[in-house]
Design a protein around this motif. Sequence first.
Motif, short mmCIF file in Angstrom:
data_model
loop_
_atom_site.label_atom_id
_atom_site.label_comp_id
_atom_site.label_asym_id
_atom_site.label_seq_id
_atom_site.Cartn_x
_atom_site.Cartn_y
_atom_site.Cartn_z
N GLU A 162 -4.10 2.63 5.14
CA GLU A 162 -2.81 2.26 4.58
C GLU A 162 -1.73 3.28 4.93
OE1 GLU A 162 -1.70 -0.43 2.54
OE2 GLU A 162 -3.52 -1.33 3.34
N THR A 203 -8.44 -2.77 5.01
CA THR A 203 -7.66 -2.91 3.78
C THR A 203 -6.69 -4.09 3.83
OG1 THR A 203 -5.89 -1.47 4.59
CG2 THR A 203 -7.72 -0.41 3.42
N ALA A 205 -4.00 -3.97 5.31
CA ALA A 205 -2.70 -3.32 5.58
C ALA A 205 -1.56 -4.00 4.83
CB ALA A 205 -2.42 -3.31 7.09
N MET A 207 0.56 -2.40 2.66
CA MET A 207 1.67 -1.45 2.74
C MET A 207 2.76 -1.77 1.72
SD MET A 207 1.98 -1.32 6.87
CE MET A 207 1.97 -3.13 6.93
N TYR A 231 -3.78 1.73 -2.24
CA TYR A 231 -2.67 0.81 -2.00
C TYR A 231 -1.32 1.28 -2.54
CZ TYR A 231 -6.08 -2.60 -0.40
OH TYR A 231 -7.06 -3.25 0.31
N PRO A 235 0.31 4.08 1.09
CA PRO A 235 1.58 3.66 1.68
C PRO A 235 2.73 4.61 1.36
CG PRO A 235 0.47 1.79 0.69
CD PRO A 235 -0.29 3.01 0.27
#
Length: 279
Positions: A162, A203, A205, A207, A231, A235
């Motif tokens: 992430e 994951t 992604a 973001m 998460y 990010p």
Amino acid sequence: MSGLNASLGYFVAVVVFAASVRTLLKKWPRFGFIMEFASSFMLVACWLEVQTIVEVGEWAGGLGPDVTVTMLFVVLLTHGVICGSASGNPNLAVLRFLQLEATTLPTLLAVVAQFLGAHLALLVAVYYWSLELTDMHMIKNLMARECSTSLLVSLLQGFFTECVCALIFHLVHLNLKRRSALIRVPLIAVLLTFLSHTARGYTSAYMNPSLAYGLTFHCPGFTVTEYAVVYWLGPFTGMTLALLLYMGHIPRIFAKNLLYFQKTRFRVPKGDKGEKKKM
């Protein structure tokens, strides 16, 4: 095909809601945080349906990966067009705060609105699945309580994934920020689709803290704290590094440029130098 038609109808209804909110709020720019609510709602609600197609539709509805990737791209592109500057992403709201483009109260209101929008989108999606309009949604309704987590690796690997994806995304976003929407929106949609598809086995992604909250925080397998580390913290770390690399400093925290030397704007004319030598 009936399952896809039902999904398209669902997408249209969500998009119409977000577009209606944007139209109403043009006269009241002070209530921009409500647009963040609608933006987050639209993003999470549509992505939940795309996730359903990925999990169920590929084997129950005969929909291939090309269909799901295309639908995700269309969702992201439509979101960028309809919502405009309302990203529905808490990290982008915090980024504007760190760049001194927003004050504390609007930032807090935007972040709270984004999470509320994500939560409402989850409730609406669950209700929509409970209607069991198609076989795909019937299966999804049975799986709703035991959904599959998007975090398929360890916490360290998830955090790193992430963080790196957010770093790439925010660097591109910062560089495209002042470009025309005709260039910026499609490129951002392509980038997000590519990163999500590439990181699908890690994951996904997201973001986006509110997006991840709506899509995977309620799924068993990890605690809320573990999800938050991957998460939310991942990010945010990537976003902070991107801002530091792009500007050389973080304006909200310190003004001194740590990475790049600032050139002076004023230069001594060559003619003056020549006259000084003669004297």
